[in-house]
Structure formats: C-alpha cells, structure tokens
Design a protein around this motif. Structure first.
Motif, PDB file in Angstrom:
ATOM      1  N   THR A 174       0.818  -1.216   0.000  1.00 67.04           N
ATOM      2  CA  THR A 174       0.000   0.000   0.000  1.00 67.04           C
ATOM      3  C   THR A 174       0.852   1.266   0.000  1.00 67.04           C
ATOM      4  OG1 THR A 174      -0.169  -0.098   2.418  1.00 67.04           O
ATOM      5  CG2 THR A 174      -1.934  -1.131   1.143  1.00 67.04           C
ATOM      6  N   LEU A 175       2.127   1.151   0.367  1.00 64.19           N
ATOM      7  CA  LEU A 175       3.026   2.307   0.285  1.00 64.19           C
ATOM      8  C   LEU A 175       3.523   2.535  -1.138  1.00 64.19           C
ATOM      9  CD1 LEU A 175       5.441   2.359   3.372  1.00 64.19           C
ATOM     10  CD2 LEU A 175       3.877   4.154   2.636  1.00 64.19           C
ATOM     11  N   GLY A 176       3.512   1.493  -1.957  1.00 60.36           N
ATOM     12  CA  GLY A 176       4.003   1.615  -3.316  1.00 60.36           C
ATOM     13  C   GLY A 176       5.488   1.842  -3.392  1.00 60.36           C
ATOM     14  N   ILE A 177       6.226   1.227  -2.470  1.00 62.38           N
ATOM     15  CA  ILE A 177       7.684   1.399  -2.392  1.00 62.38           C
ATOM     16  C   ILE A 177       8.341   0.022  -2.366  1.00 62.38           C
ATOM     17  CG2 ILE A 177       9.595   2.189  -0.930  1.00 62.38           C
ATOM     18  CD1 ILE A 177       7.779   4.372   0.128  1.00 62.38           C
ATOM     19  N   GLY A 178       9.491  -0.100  -3.016  1.00 66.71           N
ATOM     20  CA  GLY A 178      10.263  -1.333  -2.893  1.00 66.71           C
ATOM     21  C   GLY A 178      10.774  -1.866  -4.203  1.00 66.71           C
ATOM     22  N   THR A 228      -0.040   4.611   2.041  1.00 66.93           N
ATOM     23  CA  THR A 228       0.040   4.647   3.496  1.00 66.93           C
ATOM     24  C   THR A 228       0.171   3.245   4.071  1.00 66.93           C
ATOM     25  OG1 THR A 228      -1.200   5.278   5.495  1.00 66.93           O
ATOM     26  CG2 THR A 228      -2.491   4.599   3.598  1.00 66.93           C
ATOM     27  N   VAL A 229       0.664   3.153   5.297  1.00 69.66           N
ATOM     28  CA  VAL A 229       0.612   1.915   6.071  1.00 69.66           C
ATOM     29  C   VAL A 229      -0.219   2.132   7.331  1.00 69.66           C
ATOM     30  CG1 VAL A 229       2.725   0.806   5.277  1.00 69.66           C
ATOM     31  CG2 VAL A 229       2.836   2.506   7.116  1.00 69.66           C
ATOM     32  N   GLY A 230      -1.028   3.191   7.329  1.00 68.21           N
ATOM     33  CA  GLY A 230      -1.819   3.482   8.522  1.00 68.21           C
ATOM     34  C   GLY A 230      -0.915   4.011   9.622  1.00 68.21           C
ATOM     35  N   SER A 231      -0.956   3.362  10.769  1.00 64.50           N
ATOM     36  CA  SER A 231      -0.118   3.785  11.889  1.00 64.50           C
ATOM     37  C   SER A 231       1.317   3.329  11.660  1.00 64.50           C
ATOM     38  CB  SER A 231      -0.648   3.196  13.201  1.00 64.50           C
ATOM     39  OG  SER A 231      -1.945   3.667  13.461  1.00 64.50           O
ATOM     40  N   VAL A 232       2.231   4.278  11.551  1.00 62.50           N
ATOM     41  CA  VAL A 232       3.643   3.946  11.338  1.00 62.50           C
ATOM     42  C   VAL A 232       4.325   3.582  12.655  1.00 62.50           C
ATOM     43  CG1 VAL A 232       5.875   4.867  10.558  1.00 62.50           C
ATOM     44  CG2 VAL A 232       3.786   5.405   9.293  1.00 62.50           C
ATOM     45  N   PHE A 233       3.814   4.137  13.767  1.00 60.24           N
ATOM     46  CA  PHE A 233       4.447   3.931  15.074  1.00 60.24           C
ATOM     47  C   PHE A 233       3.485   3.280  16.061  1.00 60.24           C
ATOM     48  CE2 PHE A 233       6.360   7.721  13.170  1.00 60.24           C
ATOM     49  CZ  PHE A 233       7.702   7.372  13.179  1.00 60.24           C
ATOM     50  N   PHE A 234       4.067   2.469  16.956  1.00 60.70           N
ATOM     51  CA  PHE A 234       3.298   1.943  18.082  1.00 60.70           C
ATOM     52  C   PHE A 234       2.890   3.095  18.999  1.00 60.70           C
ATOM     53  CE2 PHE A 234       6.113  -1.703  17.102  1.00 60.70           C
ATOM     54  CZ  PHE A 234       5.167  -2.705  16.969  1.00 60.70           C
ATOM     55  N   SER A 235       1.777   2.939  19.688  1.00 61.35           N
ATOM     56  CA  SER A 235       1.465   3.835  20.805  1.00 61.35           C
ATOM     57  C   SER A 235       2.386   3.446  21.954  1.00 61.35           C
ATOM     58  CB  SER A 235       0.000   3.680  21.223  1.00 61.35           C
ATOM     59  OG  SER A 235      -0.857   4.091  20.192  1.00 61.35           O
ATOM     60  N   PRO A 236       3.303   4.334  22.375  1.00 60.37           N
ATOM     61  CA  PRO A 236       4.307   3.935  23.366  1.00 60.37           C
ATOM     62  C   PRO A 236       3.735   3.831  24.775  1.00 60.37           C
ATOM     63  CG  PRO A 236       4.590   6.235  22.783  1.00 60.37           C
ATOM     64  CD  PRO A 236       3.524   5.704  21.875  1.00 60.37           C
ATOM     65  N   GLU A 237       4.276   2.869  25.506  1.00 63.06           N
ATOM     66  CA  GLU A 237       3.912   2.715  26.913  1.00 63.06           C
ATOM     67  C   GLU A 237       4.515   3.870  27.719  1.00 63.06           C
ATOM     68  OE1 GLU A 237       4.402  -0.564  30.552  1.00 63.06           O
ATOM     69  OE2 GLU A 237       5.199  -0.980  28.552  1.00 63.06           O
ATOM     70  N   VAL A 238       3.766   4.356  28.701  1.00 61.90           N
ATOM     71  CA  VAL A 238       4.244   5.460  29.533  1.00 61.90           C
ATOM     72  C   VAL A 238       4.134   5.078  31.008  1.00 61.90           C
ATOM     73  CG1 VAL A 238       3.705   7.267  27.863  1.00 61.90           C
ATOM     74  CG2 VAL A 238       1.946   6.552  29.497  1.00 61.90           C
ATOM     75  N   THR A 239       4.997   5.670  31.808  1.00 59.49           N
ATOM     76  CA  THR A 239       4.965   5.449  33.250  1.00 59.49           C
ATOM     77  C   THR A 239       3.834   6.263  33.871  1.00 59.49           C
ATOM     78  OG1 THR A 239       6.448   7.297  33.708  1.00 59.49           O
ATOM     79  CG2 THR A 239       7.474   5.154  33.231  1.00 59.49           C
ATOM     80  N   SER A 240       3.574   6.031  35.137  1.00 57.93           N
ATOM     81  CA  SER A 240       2.519   6.780  35.838  1.00 57.93           C
ATOM     82  C   SER A 240       2.837   8.274  35.846  1.00 57.93           C
ATOM     83  CB  SER A 240       2.372   6.267  37.270  1.00 57.93           C
ATOM     84  OG  SER A 240       1.965   4.916  37.280  1.00 57.93           O
ATOM     85  N   ALA A 241       4.109   8.605  36.086  1.00 58.35           N
ATOM     86  CA  ALA A 241       4.509  10.016  36.110  1.00 58.35           C
ATOM     87  C   ALA A 241       4.344  10.648  34.737  1.00 58.35           C
ATOM     88  CB  ALA A 241       5.951  10.143  36.589  1.00 58.35           C
TER      89      ALA A 241
END
Length: 372
Positions: free
Chosen positions: A40-44, A266-279
């Motif tokens: 779907t990116l049309g690259i390669g 597009t590939v939709g979401s390129v990045f994971f939603s990162p985990e965050v600490t409580s702070a």
C-alpha cells in the motif's frame, strides 16, 4: 507450547511430507517482480522469486521452491504494513492469497469457532461475522490486510484485538519443517506483537477464532465511536451500526484505504502507541493527551498526539517525497518516494518526538527485503 503434526488433527487433505503432485497448480511464480505494486506504500525493489498462492494444496510446491534458497522465505499478505527495501528481496516472497471461511463447531464457552484461510481479507471476515450475527470483530472494521497477518501484529482497534478471540493458528515451521498448531497462549500475543513478529520461522496458513452470537455489539469503549453513534461509552448497539461508526471515524483520519486519494500511499499507523509510566501519564494528561489502558495492563499515549506535540503539522514534508498525512498525524508517501526516504522520515520523527517529550517512538511497520 502446543505443537501438533497433521497426524494429530484433520489435515484438510494435504501435507508436505505426503504430498502427491497434482496435474495442475494454481500457484503463479514470477521472477524479478517489482514489489512496490504489492504494497500500500508503493515502495520497494523486485523479488527474486514471487509466488502467488491461491490454494493451500499448492503450498508444498512453494516449500520445494524455497528449499533452493538459503534461509526462510518472506511472507507478504496484502502489503498494508510493509516497507520493502529499495534493493528488493533476494529470498523467495510468498503472497498469501488463499480465501475461505468455515464454521467448525462450538467452543466450551458457547462461542462459535470460525476457521479462516490466512490470505482471506480481514475486512471480508468482519462483514461475514457480523452478517452471521457473530460479534468480536466489529471494531476492526476498515483495517486493511489479511487474516494471517492479524495474529502477527495482534491487530486491534477501538477496544477489540485479536487476542480476545484467537483460539489457534496452523502454520508451517521452517525450523522443524513440519506443520504445527499453536494455541493462543503459545502465540505470545501482546500489544501489537506476538512470537511471529520479526520472526521468519513460521508461515501462517489458517487461523481459528471464537466469536460470540449476539445481535448487539461489544460495549463501545472508545469515545470517538460512541460520539459518532450518539450513545454513552459502554453502550451496546446493533453490530452493523457499530461497523459503520468505526468506518466513519477511521475515514475521518484517512485510515481506510482509498478514502483519500492524496494520502492513498500509506501503512496506517507507522508507530506503536508507546507505553508510559505513571509520572509520564500524569504529565501528558495535564498537557491534554489522551492516555488509554490496554488489555496487557499498560498505559499508552497516542503516537499521533506525540507527533503533533513535536511540531509536525498536517501535510508537512519530513523527508524527500515523504510527509505527514493531510488528515492524521502519520507518515505517507508521495509519488517517487523510496524506502530510504521513508526510513529517514521515521528517524526524523523519532528524534524530534524524543527531544520534545522524552518519549521514544518505535516503528510498527514491517521492514522486508535486503536492507543495507
């Protein structure tokens, strides 16, 4: 780990060890095929050998073909989460194009067991399950790709993910060189990951899900979907209405293939939603970010919010022929983009988000082929 050979369960009439060659085959093999058009990116760049598999009965022929090359082959479904190297792929590339859905019984908890071919489009499976009065996948509407890719990524959206319904997968193990069946626990499903993610050991062939009979959807847990439906969070609605609401929300973000011609590569979401600490979560919430709790117990922040916080404007250029989408904070490719340019853009986003927020993004996209 649960492993079984074809002798342990029905083999659907085929196995590599006891395969009798048929007079005809539906598997098409092409040499030097450009892979850009298969993503779907049309690259390669090109694949040294590209095999399009439409019938599992022909899979043993692909195994024999792959044996002529060192290492394991590369598996490609719909190419909706793939970034192929500019140099292409010197190992054989298998395009899983098998189709089929079977209702195969009932689980101990009363859910309906559904066996699906790995190449079957996920969008079609969502429609089929809803059409048969089965819930568990309605929030996955609009996600591109094949069913075989869903356990690899533990695909999920809007409160549902594959780990909620996966029973087992049947695969070819390139290490032990036999068919194996792995139950859900063995698949190691986590947030957008599994034992299959980043591994070339297995080629997934069929997937079994357990879906619940109901006229109403699962509880609507995401506010944007609830607002689209004009119901309170936690409400249940007719499952076909939930599907339409999810599709509308995704289209508004340009996250349905074909809904935006300008952002179609597009590939939709390129990045994971990162985990965050409580702070970090407290600070981010004070800054207006939405913190979501995931089934694995983690708290995560939207990667798109972090990109916006780091100063990336919609439509802005990030690297040559690579920019931010006009509709949503993710990366898309323009005509003439390269995999080198796309990876450069990924690196620029990671660095700038880290500088502005102290949080490091991780790419979600699969990097396929021969990278420098």
């Amino acid at each position: 780990m649960r492993l079984s050979t074809p002798h342990d369960r029905p083999d659907h009439g085929w196995s590599v060890a006891h395969h009798h060659r048929r007079d005809t085959t539906s598997m098409r093999v092409t040499h030097g095929l450009p892979l850009a058009g298969k993503t779907t990116l049309g690259i390669g760049g090109p694949a040294a050998v590209f095999a399009d598999l439409q019938d599992l009965a022909d899979f043993p022929e692909f195994v024999a073909l792959a044996d002529a090359f060192p290492g394991a082959p590369t598996c490609l479904g719909a190419g909706s989460n793939a970034l192929v190297a500019d140099a292409g792929c010197s190992s054989p590339v298998l395009r899983m194009n098998t189709r089929g859905v079977r209702f195969v019984g009932e689980a101990a908890d009363g859910r309906t067991l559904v066996e699906v071919q790995a190449g079957h489009p996920l969008s079609d499976l969502v429609d089929t399950s809803v059409g048969h009065g089965l819930i568990g996948m309605e929030m996955l509407a609009g996600i591109p790709g094949t069913v075989g890719a869903t356990p690899v990524q533990n695909v999920g959206a809007y409160g549902q993910e594959i780990s909620d319904m996966l029973v087992e997968v049947r695969a070819w193990d390139w290490v032990s060189r036999r068919h194996v069946t792995l139950d859900a626990a063995t698949c190691g499903l986590g947030h957008r990951t599994s034992v299959f993610k980043g591994s070339d050991r297995w080629t997934l062939l069929t997937v079994v899900f357990a879906l619940r009979k109901s006229a109403l959807s699962a509880p609507v847990t995401y506010r944007a979907v609830a607002e689209r439906l004009d119901v309170s969070v936690g409400s249940r609605v007719p499952s076909d209405e939930a599907v339409q609401a999810v599709l509308a929300v995704r289209r508004g973000k340009g996250m349905v293939l074909g809904c935006s011609d300008a952002d179609r590569r597009t590939v939709g979401s390129v990045f994971f939603s990162p985990e965050v600490t409580s702070a970090q979560a407290r600070w981010l919430q004070d800054e207006g970010a939405s913190i979501n709790r995931f089934p694995d117990g983690t708290s995560r922040v939207s990667a798109s919010w972090l990109m916006r916080r780091a100063g990336f404007a919609l439509g802005s250029q990030v690297a040559e022929r690579v920019r931010v989408s006009y509709l949503h904070h993710t990366l898309v490719a323009d005509e003439g983009a390269s995999s080198a340019g796309f990876t450069e853009a990924i690196g620029i986003v990671v660095q700038r988000v880290l500088e502005h927020t102290g949080i490091r993004l991780k790419p979600e996209v699969d990097f396929l082929g021969d990278w420098p």
